[in-house]
Scaffold this motif. Structure first.
Motif, PDB file in Angstrom:
ATOM      1  N   ALA A 210       0.813  -1.213   0.000  1.00  0.00           N
ATOM      2  CA  ALA A 210       0.000   0.000   0.000  1.00  0.00           C
ATOM      3  C   ALA A 210       0.849   1.266   0.000  1.00  0.00           C
ATOM      4  O   ALA A 210       0.503   2.255  -0.650  1.00  0.00           O
ATOM      5  CB  ALA A 210      -0.945  -0.006   1.196  1.00  0.00           C
ATOM      6  N   ALA A 211       1.958   1.251   0.734  1.00  0.00           N
ATOM      7  CA  ALA A 211       2.814   2.434   0.785  1.00  0.00           C
ATOM      8  C   ALA A 211       3.384   2.749  -0.592  1.00  0.00           C
ATOM      9  O   ALA A 211       3.433   3.913  -1.015  1.00  0.00           O
ATOM     10  CB  ALA A 211       3.928   2.224   1.798  1.00  0.00           C
ATOM     11  N   ARG A 212       3.809   1.735  -1.318  1.00  0.00           N
ATOM     12  CA  ARG A 212       4.395   1.943  -2.638  1.00  0.00           C
ATOM     13  C   ARG A 212       3.340   2.340  -3.651  1.00  0.00           C
ATOM     14  O   ARG A 212       3.576   3.204  -4.517  1.00  0.00           O
ATOM     15  CB  ARG A 212       5.111   0.680  -3.091  1.00  0.00           C
ATOM     16  CG  ARG A 212       5.773   0.803  -4.468  1.00  0.00           C
ATOM     17  CD  ARG A 212       6.553  -0.452  -4.818  1.00  0.00           C
ATOM     18  NE  ARG A 212       7.656  -0.666  -3.884  1.00  0.00           N
ATOM     19  CZ  ARG A 212       8.473  -1.718  -3.925  1.00  0.00           C
ATOM     20  NH1 ARG A 212       8.280  -2.666  -4.840  1.00  0.00           N
ATOM     21  NH2 ARG A 212       9.449  -1.841  -3.059  1.00  0.00           N
ATOM     22  N   VAL A 213       2.177   1.725  -3.588  1.00  0.00           N
ATOM     23  CA  VAL A 213       1.148   1.981  -4.599  1.00  0.00           C
ATOM     24  C   VAL A 213       0.427   3.288  -4.332  1.00  0.00           C
ATOM     25  O   VAL A 213       0.187   4.086  -5.255  1.00  0.00           O
ATOM     26  CB  VAL A 213       0.147   0.813  -4.661  1.00  0.00           C
ATOM     27  CG1 VAL A 213      -0.958   1.106  -5.681  1.00  0.00           C
ATOM     28  CG2 VAL A 213       0.856  -0.492  -5.022  1.00  0.00           C
ATOM     29  N   TYR A 214       0.066   3.542  -3.055  1.00  0.00           N
ATOM     30  CA  TYR A 214      -0.804   4.674  -2.749  1.00  0.00           C
ATOM     31  C   TYR A 214      -0.169   5.746  -1.863  1.00  0.00           C
ATOM     32  O   TYR A 214      -0.702   6.849  -1.783  1.00  0.00           O
ATOM     33  CB  TYR A 214      -2.084   4.169  -2.065  1.00  0.00           C
ATOM     34  CG  TYR A 214      -2.864   3.229  -2.932  1.00  0.00           C
ATOM     35  CD1 TYR A 214      -3.439   3.663  -4.127  1.00  0.00           C
ATOM     36  CD2 TYR A 214      -3.027   1.890  -2.588  1.00  0.00           C
ATOM     37  CE1 TYR A 214      -4.154   2.790  -4.940  1.00  0.00           C
ATOM     38  CE2 TYR A 214      -3.743   1.014  -3.388  1.00  0.00           C
ATOM     39  CZ  TYR A 214      -4.302   1.473  -4.565  1.00  0.00           C
ATOM     40  OH  TYR A 214      -5.004   0.610  -5.370  1.00  0.00           O
ATOM     41  N   GLY A 215       0.920   5.434  -1.191  1.00  0.00           N
ATOM     42  CA  GLY A 215       1.555   6.405  -0.310  1.00  0.00           C
ATOM     43  C   GLY A 215       1.568   5.940   1.133  1.00  0.00           C
ATOM     44  O   GLY A 215       0.688   5.194   1.576  1.00  0.00           O
ATOM     45  N   ASP A 216       2.585   6.369   1.879  1.00  0.00           N
ATOM     46  CA  ASP A 216       2.766   5.930   3.259  1.00  0.00           C
ATOM     47  C   ASP A 216       1.547   6.207   4.135  1.00  0.00           C
ATOM     48  O   ASP A 216       1.243   5.439   5.057  1.00  0.00           O
ATOM     49  CB  ASP A 216       3.987   6.616   3.879  1.00  0.00           C
ATOM     50  CG  ASP A 216       5.296   6.159   3.254  1.00  0.00           C
ATOM     51  OD1 ASP A 216       5.326   5.044   2.699  1.00  0.00           O
ATOM     52  OD2 ASP A 216       6.279   6.921   3.315  1.00  0.00           O
ATOM     53  N   GLN A 217       0.847   7.311   3.880  1.00  0.00           N
ATOM     54  CA  GLN A 217      -0.256   7.705   4.744  1.00  0.00           C
ATOM     55  C   GLN A 217      -1.436   6.727   4.689  1.00  0.00           C
ATOM     56  O   GLN A 217      -2.283   6.719   5.585  1.00  0.00           O
ATOM     57  CB  GLN A 217      -0.733   9.118   4.415  1.00  0.00           C
ATOM     58  CG  GLN A 217      -1.313   9.313   3.025  1.00  0.00           C
ATOM     59  CD  GLN A 217      -0.298   9.696   1.988  1.00  0.00           C
ATOM     60  OE1 GLN A 217       0.698   9.018   1.806  1.00  0.00           O
ATOM     61  NE2 GLN A 217      -0.561  10.804   1.289  1.00  0.00           N
ATOM     62  N   PHE A 218      -1.495   5.883   3.630  1.00  0.00           N
ATOM     63  CA  PHE A 218      -2.591   4.927   3.505  1.00  0.00           C
ATOM     64  C   PHE A 218      -2.212   3.514   3.957  1.00  0.00           C
ATOM     65  O   PHE A 218      -3.069   2.628   4.002  1.00  0.00           O
ATOM     66  CB  PHE A 218      -3.085   4.882   2.056  1.00  0.00           C
ATOM     67  CG  PHE A 218      -3.694   6.166   1.591  1.00  0.00           C
ATOM     68  CD1 PHE A 218      -4.996   6.496   1.929  1.00  0.00           C
ATOM     69  CD2 PHE A 218      -2.950   7.068   0.846  1.00  0.00           C
ATOM     70  CE1 PHE A 218      -5.556   7.692   1.532  1.00  0.00           C
ATOM     71  CE2 PHE A 218      -3.502   8.269   0.433  1.00  0.00           C
ATOM     72  CZ  PHE A 218      -4.806   8.590   0.771  1.00  0.00           C
ATOM     73  N   ALA A 219      -0.953   3.302   4.291  1.00  0.00           N
ATOM     74  CA  ALA A 219      -0.478   1.948   4.566  1.00  0.00           C
ATOM     75  C   ALA A 219      -1.173   1.322   5.770  1.00  0.00           C
ATOM     76  O   ALA A 219      -1.599   0.160   5.718  1.00  0.00           O
ATOM     77  CB  ALA A 219       1.037   1.953   4.764  1.00  0.00           C
ATOM     78  N   ASN A 220      -1.286   2.044   6.870  1.00  0.00           N
ATOM     79  CA  ASN A 220      -1.871   1.459   8.085  1.00  0.00           C
ATOM     80  C   ASN A 220      -3.296   0.989   7.853  1.00  0.00           C
ATOM     81  O   ASN A 220      -3.676  -0.123   8.247  1.00  0.00           O
ATOM     82  CB  ASN A 220      -1.829   2.466   9.238  1.00  0.00           C
ATOM     83  CG  ASN A 220      -0.437   2.639   9.809  1.00  0.00           C
ATOM     84  OD1 ASN A 220       0.433   1.786   9.634  1.00  0.00           O
ATOM     85  ND2 ASN A 220      -0.217   3.756  10.488  1.00  0.00           N
ATOM     86  N   SER A 221      -4.108   1.813   7.214  1.00  0.00           N
ATOM     87  CA  SER A 221      -5.511   1.447   6.996  1.00  0.00           C
ATOM     88  C   SER A 221      -5.635   0.267   6.042  1.00  0.00           C
ATOM     89  O   SER A 221      -6.399  -0.672   6.289  1.00  0.00           O
ATOM     90  CB  SER A 221      -6.294   2.641   6.445  1.00  0.00           C
ATOM     91  OG  SER A 221      -6.399   3.667   7.408  1.00  0.00           O
ATOM     92  N   LEU A 222      -4.870   0.270   4.955  1.00  0.00           N
ATOM     93  CA  LEU A 222      -5.033  -0.753   3.928  1.00  0.00           C
ATOM     94  C   LEU A 222      -4.360  -2.066   4.290  1.00  0.00           C
ATOM     95  O   LEU A 222      -4.637  -3.101   3.660  1.00  0.00           O
ATOM     96  CB  LEU A 222      -4.500  -0.242   2.593  1.00  0.00           C
ATOM     97  CG  LEU A 222      -5.222   0.982   2.010  1.00  0.00           C
ATOM     98  CD1 LEU A 222      -4.648   1.342   0.651  1.00  0.00           C
ATOM     99  CD2 LEU A 222      -6.722   0.763   1.914  1.00  0.00           C
ATOM    100  N   GLN A 223      -3.498  -2.062   5.301  1.00  0.00           N
ATOM    101  CA  GLN A 223      -2.901  -3.311   5.758  1.00  0.00           C
ATOM    102  C   GLN A 223      -3.725  -3.973   6.859  1.00  0.00           C
ATOM    103  O   GLN A 223      -3.419  -5.097   7.275  1.00  0.00           O
ATOM    104  CB  GLN A 223      -1.471  -3.052   6.238  1.00  0.00           C
ATOM    105  CG  GLN A 223      -0.517  -2.748   5.089  1.00  0.00           C
ATOM    106  CD  GLN A 223       0.853  -2.275   5.547  1.00  0.00           C
ATOM    107  OE1 GLN A 223       1.094  -2.099   6.742  1.00  0.00           O
ATOM    108  NE2 GLN A 223       1.750  -2.053   4.610  1.00  0.00           N
TER     109      GLN A 223
END
Length: 251
Positions: A210-223
């Protein structure tokens, strides 16, 4: 629902819409909210959705583009609303949209200012018997910087009508798109389609960097596990030409 003030720009079919929904802190979305709109919450919660679907029989201004009629799309989106003299318009804002065709990405970036990216993509749509019910599994895959990512939803039985007031209705019944042109200018466009039928997922997975595809700020939610997931059957759709809200306000 149609917009009499705008001409159709694109017609197509959207089919097998796999929708995984995640709760997210509103502060993460705040920088992406277009001017003249505000976050639309579901029972006080801000949501983002990763949506994969088949784009079929695509025509731009009535013309079919060779080799670009059928393709996959996976997007990350969230929900906003805008107050008008006719009431609230509920819409979506796209963080990023993935497609496998460069011409599709160019058209979307040029005419709608959307953040389309071209990547290698594929899909699987599988049907099999599971106990006393039919199982349908839909999977969308994309590859970025050597890593395979996928979105998969499995459902049982037959689709149902969307219940009034449900989360499924909130996710699917946004008929406007908003694109952030600048801090003060927003493009508004209408998307028309009939109500869809849906299956609630019996299994749903997002395997994504998620961090690579959408950005670090979305990683926590999408993981995290999705708060809900379902599959919509889809329909024919029409996307209308957009209107600049800043230009409209200045008339």
């Amino acid at each position: 629902m149609t917009n009499r003030l705008a001409a159709p720009f694109l017609t197509a079919q959207w089919r097998y819409l796999a929708m995984l929904n995640f709760e997210i802190e509103p502060s993460v979305l705040a920088p992406f909210v277009p001017a003249a709109t505000e976050l639309d919450h579901w029972h006080g919660r801000a949501l983002v959705s990763v949506v994969g679907f088949r784009f079929l029989e695509t025509r731009v201004r009535g013309w079919a583009i060779p080799f670009h009629g059928d393709f996959d799309e996976v997007n990350l989106r969230f929900y906003v609303r805008r107050k008008t003299s006719e009431g609230w318009r509920r819409g979506v804002v796209f963080i990023k949209e993935l497609v496998p065709r460069r011409a599709v990405a160019w058209v979307a970036r040029t005419f709608y200012g959307e953040n389309y990216v071209t990547l290698p993509m594929s899909h699987d749509i599988l049907r099999q018997r599971r106990g006393n019910a039919n199982e349908l599994s839909v999977c969308y895959r994309w590859r970025i910087e050597g890593r395979d990512n996928f979105l998969k939803v499995s459902v049982l039985g037959e689709p149902s009508e969307i219940a009034a007031g449900s989360e499924q209705e909130f996710i699917t019944e946004h008929y406007w798109g908003y694109s952030r042109r600048s801090r003060s200018e927003t493009l508004e466009y209408q998307v028309s389609h009939p109500k869809w039928r849906v299956w609630t997922a019996c299994d749903a997975r997002l395997d994504c960097d998620a961090a690579r595809v959408y950005g670090d700020q979305f990683a926590n939610s999408l993981q995290s596990p999705p708060t809900s997931a379902f599959l919509a059957d889809g329909s024919e759709i029409t996307v209308y030409q957009g209107t600049s809200l800043a230009a409209e306000a200045g008339k």
